[in-house]
Design a protein around this motif. Sequence first.
Motif, PDB file in Angstrom:
ATOM      1  N   ILE A 113       0.851  -1.189   0.000  1.00 25.90           N
ATOM      2  CA  ILE A 113       0.000   0.000   0.000  1.00 25.90           C
ATOM      3  C   ILE A 113       0.887   1.240   0.000  1.00 25.90           C
ATOM      4  CG2 ILE A 113      -1.732   1.322   1.273  1.00 25.90           C
ATOM      5  CD1 ILE A 113      -2.722  -1.306   2.453  1.00 25.90           C
ATOM      6  N   LEU A 114       0.676   2.104  -0.978  1.00 19.76           N
ATOM      7  CA  LEU A 114       1.364   3.390  -1.010  1.00 19.76           C
ATOM      8  C   LEU A 114       0.461   4.389  -0.297  1.00 19.76           C
ATOM      9  CD1 LEU A 114       3.661   5.222  -1.937  1.00 19.76           C
ATOM     10  CD2 LEU A 114       2.437   5.558  -4.100  1.00 19.76           C
ATOM     11  N   PHE A 115       0.933   4.894   0.849  1.00 19.43           N
ATOM     12  CA  PHE A 115       0.136   5.776   1.691  1.00 19.43           C
ATOM     13  C   PHE A 115       0.624   7.201   1.509  1.00 19.43           C
ATOM     14  CE2 PHE A 115      -1.075   7.654   5.820  1.00 19.43           C
ATOM     15  CZ  PHE A 115      -2.437   7.398   5.763  1.00 19.43           C
ATOM     16  N   HIS A 116      -0.205   8.020   0.873  1.00 17.90           N
ATOM     17  CA  HIS A 116       0.151   9.413   0.561  1.00 17.90           C
ATOM     18  C   HIS A 116      -0.559  10.347   1.527  1.00 17.90           C
ATOM     19  CE1 HIS A 116       0.894  13.038  -1.904  1.00 17.90           C
ATOM     20  NE2 HIS A 116      -0.357  13.354  -1.624  1.00 17.90           N
ATOM     21  N   VAL A 117       0.212  11.130   2.282  1.00 13.59           N
ATOM     22  CA  VAL A 117      -0.336  12.109   3.222  1.00 13.59           C
ATOM     23  C   VAL A 117      -0.168  13.495   2.621  1.00 13.59           C
ATOM     24  CG1 VAL A 117      -0.246  13.014   5.568  1.00 13.59           C
ATOM     25  CG2 VAL A 117       0.341  10.626   5.140  1.00 13.59           C
ATOM     26  N   SER A 118      -1.259  14.252   2.555  1.00 15.98           N
ATOM     27  CA  SER A 118      -1.222  15.557   1.899  1.00 15.98           C
ATOM     28  C   SER A 118      -0.311  16.538   2.625  1.00 15.98           C
ATOM     29  CB  SER A 118      -2.637  16.140   1.797  1.00 15.98           C
ATOM     30  OG  SER A 118      -3.120  16.471   3.089  1.00 15.98           O
ATOM     31  N   GLU A 119       0.127  17.545   1.897  1.00 17.75           N
ATOM     32  CA  GLU A 119       1.026  18.550   2.461  1.00 17.75           C
ATOM     33  C   GLU A 119       0.395  19.264   3.654  1.00 17.75           C
ATOM     34  OE1 GLU A 119       3.687  22.432   1.039  1.00 17.75           O
ATOM     35  OE2 GLU A 119       2.384  21.398  -0.383  1.00 17.75           O
ATOM     36  N   THR A 168      -4.352   9.311   0.990  1.00 20.24           N
ATOM     37  CA  THR A 168      -4.781   8.316   0.013  1.00 20.24           C
ATOM     38  C   THR A 168      -3.972   7.044   0.217  1.00 20.24           C
ATOM     39  OG1 THR A 168      -5.352  10.010  -1.622  1.00 20.24           O
ATOM     40  CG2 THR A 168      -5.008   7.771  -2.438  1.00 20.24           C
ATOM     41  N   ALA A 169      -4.657   5.929   0.383  1.00 19.57           N
ATOM     42  CA  ALA A 169      -3.996   4.635   0.557  1.00 19.57           C
ATOM     43  C   ALA A 169      -4.269   3.789  -0.682  1.00 19.57           C
ATOM     44  CB  ALA A 169      -4.518   3.936   1.807  1.00 19.57           C
ATOM     45  N   MET A 170      -3.279   3.679  -1.552  1.00 17.79           N
ATOM     46  CA  MET A 170      -3.453   2.959  -2.818  1.00 17.79           C
ATOM     47  C   MET A 170      -2.803   1.577  -2.753  1.00 17.79           C
ATOM     48  SD  MET A 170      -2.307   4.008  -6.711  1.00 17.79           S
ATOM     49  CE  MET A 170      -0.553   3.699  -6.405  1.00 17.79           C
ATOM     50  N   SER A 171      -3.620   0.542  -2.894  1.00 17.73           N
ATOM     51  CA  SER A 171      -3.113  -0.828  -2.910  1.00 17.73           C
ATOM     52  C   SER A 171      -2.535  -1.153  -4.283  1.00 17.73           C
ATOM     53  CB  SER A 171      -4.234  -1.821  -2.585  1.00 17.73           C
ATOM     54  OG  SER A 171      -4.715  -1.635  -1.273  1.00 17.73           O
ATOM     55  N   ILE A 172      -1.429  -1.874  -4.294  1.00 16.88           N
ATOM     56  CA  ILE A 172      -0.775  -2.273  -5.539  1.00 16.88           C
ATOM     57  C   ILE A 172      -0.902  -3.790  -5.678  1.00 16.88           C
ATOM     58  CG2 ILE A 172       1.380  -2.287  -6.851  1.00 16.88           C
ATOM     59  CD1 ILE A 172       2.257   0.150  -5.225  1.00 16.88           C
ATOM     60  N   PRO A 173      -1.568  -4.287  -6.729  1.00 14.32           N
ATOM     61  CA  PRO A 173      -1.752  -5.739  -6.888  1.00 14.32           C
ATOM     62  C   PRO A 173      -0.421  -6.472  -6.964  1.00 14.32           C
ATOM     63  CG  PRO A 173      -3.202  -4.531  -8.372  1.00 14.32           C
ATOM     64  CD  PRO A 173      -2.245  -3.522  -7.794  1.00 14.32           C
ATOM     65  N   ARG A 174      -0.346  -7.596  -6.302  1.00 17.56           N
ATOM     66  CA  ARG A 174       0.878  -8.395  -6.309  1.00 17.56           C
ATOM     67  C   ARG A 174       1.151  -8.984  -7.687  1.00 17.56           C
ATOM     68  NH1 ARG A 174       0.550 -13.711  -2.904  1.00 17.56           N
ATOM     69  NH2 ARG A 174       2.152 -14.221  -4.407  1.00 17.56           N
ATOM     70  N   LYS A 204      11.911   1.693  -5.130  1.00 17.75           N
ATOM     71  CA  LYS A 204      12.329   2.141  -6.462  1.00 17.75           C
ATOM     72  C   LYS A 204      11.313   1.707  -7.523  1.00 17.75           C
ATOM     73  CE  LYS A 204      16.756   3.732  -5.935  1.00 17.75           C
ATOM     74  NZ  LYS A 204      17.317   4.971  -6.516  1.00 17.75           N
ATOM     75  N   THR A 205      10.783   0.494  -7.359  1.00 15.02           N
ATOM     76  CA  THR A 205       9.809  -0.018  -8.321  1.00 15.02           C
ATOM     77  C   THR A 205       8.533   0.800  -8.288  1.00 15.02           C
ATOM     78  OG1 THR A 205      10.704  -2.255  -8.032  1.00 15.02           O
ATOM     79  CG2 THR A 205       8.542  -2.073  -9.065  1.00 15.02           C
ATOM     80  N   VAL A 206       8.057   1.141  -7.090  1.00 12.71           N
ATOM     81  CA  VAL A 206       6.848   1.957  -6.950  1.00 12.71           C
ATOM     82  C   VAL A 206       7.063   3.332  -7.578  1.00 12.71           C
ATOM     83  CG1 VAL A 206       5.357   3.125  -5.283  1.00 12.71           C
ATOM     84  CG2 VAL A 206       6.002   0.746  -4.919  1.00 12.71           C
ATOM     85  N   GLU A 207       8.223   3.916  -7.345  1.00  8.20           N
ATOM     86  CA  GLU A 207       8.522   5.220  -7.941  1.00  8.20           C
ATOM     87  C   GLU A 207       8.560   5.120  -9.458  1.00  8.20           C
ATOM     88  OE1 GLU A 207      11.868   8.816  -7.736  1.00  8.20           O
ATOM     89  OE2 GLU A 207      12.250   6.901  -6.745  1.00  8.20           O
ATOM     90  N   ASN A 208       9.113   4.028  -9.975  1.00  4.76           N
ATOM     91  CA  ASN A 208       9.205   3.829 -11.417  1.00  4.76           C
ATOM     92  C   ASN A 208       7.815   3.717 -12.049  1.00  4.76           C
ATOM     93  OD1 ASN A 208      10.926   3.306 -13.796  1.00  4.76           O
ATOM     94  ND2 ASN A 208       9.965   1.290 -13.767  1.00  4.76           N
ATOM     95  N   ILE A 209       6.873   3.116 -11.332  1.00  2.15           N
ATOM     96  CA  ILE A 209       5.515   2.931 -11.854  1.00  2.15           C
ATOM     97  C   ILE A 209       4.699   4.208 -11.771  1.00  2.15           C
ATOM     98  CG2 ILE A 209       3.323   1.713 -11.499  1.00  2.15           C
ATOM     99  CD1 ILE A 209       4.958  -0.617 -10.348  1.00  2.15           C
TER     100      ILE A 209
END
Length: 596
Positions: A204-210, A216-222, A267-272
């Motif tokens: 889960i990529l958890f983005h907290v606003s400024e 936003t909690a975005m799940s990434i499929p395995r 790094k993979t999440v950033e690349n996507i």
Amino acid sequence: MDAHSRGRADDIDPADQWVLNPHTGNYELRLDHSTGESSSPSRTATAEGTGRRGGSRTGSSHEGSGRRGAGSREREREGAPDGPRRGVPGQRSRRSSQGGRGAAEPPAPGRRKRKPQKSRKKKALLWTGGVMAFVVVAGSAGAYALYQKLNGNIDAIDVGDAGSKNVVTDGPMNILILGTDKRTGKGNEGYGDKGSEGHADTTILFHVSEDRTNATAMSIPRDLVTEIPECESKNEDGTSTVIPGTPNVRFNTSLGQNGRNPGCTMKTVENITGVKPDHFMMVDFNAVKSLTSAVGGVKVCMAKPIDDPKSHLKLPQGESKVQGEQALALLRTRDSFGNRSDLDRIKVQQQFLGSMIREMKSSDTLTNPKKLYSLADAATKALTVDTAIGDATKLMTLAEEIGKVDTKNISFLTMPVIDNPAEPKPVTVVVDPVKGEQLFAMMRSDTSLTEVKQKEKAAKGKQAALLKGPKAEAADVRVDVLNGGEIPGAAGSTVTWLQNEQGVLKSTNKANAPEKIKKTTLEYAPNQADQARALAEMMGLPATAMKQGTTDAEELEAMVLTLGADFKGAGQLITGPAKPPKDIEKASADKAVCAQ
């Protein structure tokens, strides 16, 4: 006691020594019940405790990775100053044989008692990436002994340049939550792949606003097929190993396979996505069992009765509570919901995490010192994090920052994907080329997926007003372009695009900016506002990028556009849409939903 505890097996549980002080309304750590004296509730962790690491954890999934061993702790103790300390006398006396510290001196006769401080909100627990439910840390009223214990529970891994060196940032924060299927610990023999180093099973990529008003909690499929970029893994001897990139493989192999550590997943999440994670927090199967048990169970709701022979999950229709093995079975089962896919399992996981967040922030938890201690102890034992947040003090600092987000403004959703067109009978997925990029752009530009309070919206509205009004013709726009981002030659390619594609002939390449910046900015004078609005529309600049000065510009003076890390290429809009793409399902952490 586990290997991290510094006391004996017959020591009193610190959680049993918390009592309510009727004068202050605060819970205090009382160690000598016969005299009625209690330790100071205002004691905070000192520099001596900061960064101290625990011993090796039995069954740890990352043994030796980035941890400080017992020898390091002994050297720290030997170099610590002698003499009386304030804090927790009972703990000091038990450690006297190790650290040479004596018992605390009693207060001098006639010493004036300190005036009780006004009660703050009972924040013995602060939730961190525990917004994801797995990750919770405790700030136990500053008690030194508890700090030392919790600090010794935490494992850390050096991810190099994959993350941030700062605990918190002034801008948005991104935390990668990793659930690995590596089999560690007693009772987990039946889970995961035998002999495997583990995978990125739940991500889960958890983005907290400024402004800390939403997340936003975005799940990434395995089973997402993607490219895993080249990454670097730190070895125990201090050296590094460069692991080559791999195209067209499943996302879950970005962790554990070929020596890849969580930095490779970052790094993979950033690349996507184009979103760089600042930190990671990783847990395994034990976390689900220990945390759900520590909190006393998590409420779940089933739209129909569940009886899954594979995961051994049995639940009635309607609401019930799960913990321990049953909670783990719920998160692992995929045959009981929807079309039995991993995407449907992700929905159940999101509903479960939302419920766990509500339980952790409930008054039943926050006013129960023993439950708080058990929860914090279980959470820190379950955690592996990056070295930048690798001690209890730093985790508590991060927790305070994330804790500013109201539960109702936390949105769960899944990365937009489509069936893999390269497979005759698709079993994997790829990023939806349209909806995926729209969502990623929203996260990069810090656009909220939830409605926030009117007051907060009004503040943003004032800045957004800078984009409203007449726009100059492209031929009249005069701008100097500097590159403050990560892409070499970005200023030159942008000027070429502006001149050839947009007709902005008065644009000039000013090469590299004096320093790197995260977000693109456009500096302009009041009498250049029409030019600024025109350029903002061409490039998709958000309102926050607009930096209007106070004095008018000379006739031939140009605006200054500085490209930041959010710039992804000439012709690509910097900000995303104001609303998420249609058909993207999202759920709020404050609402209970029955799994189907």
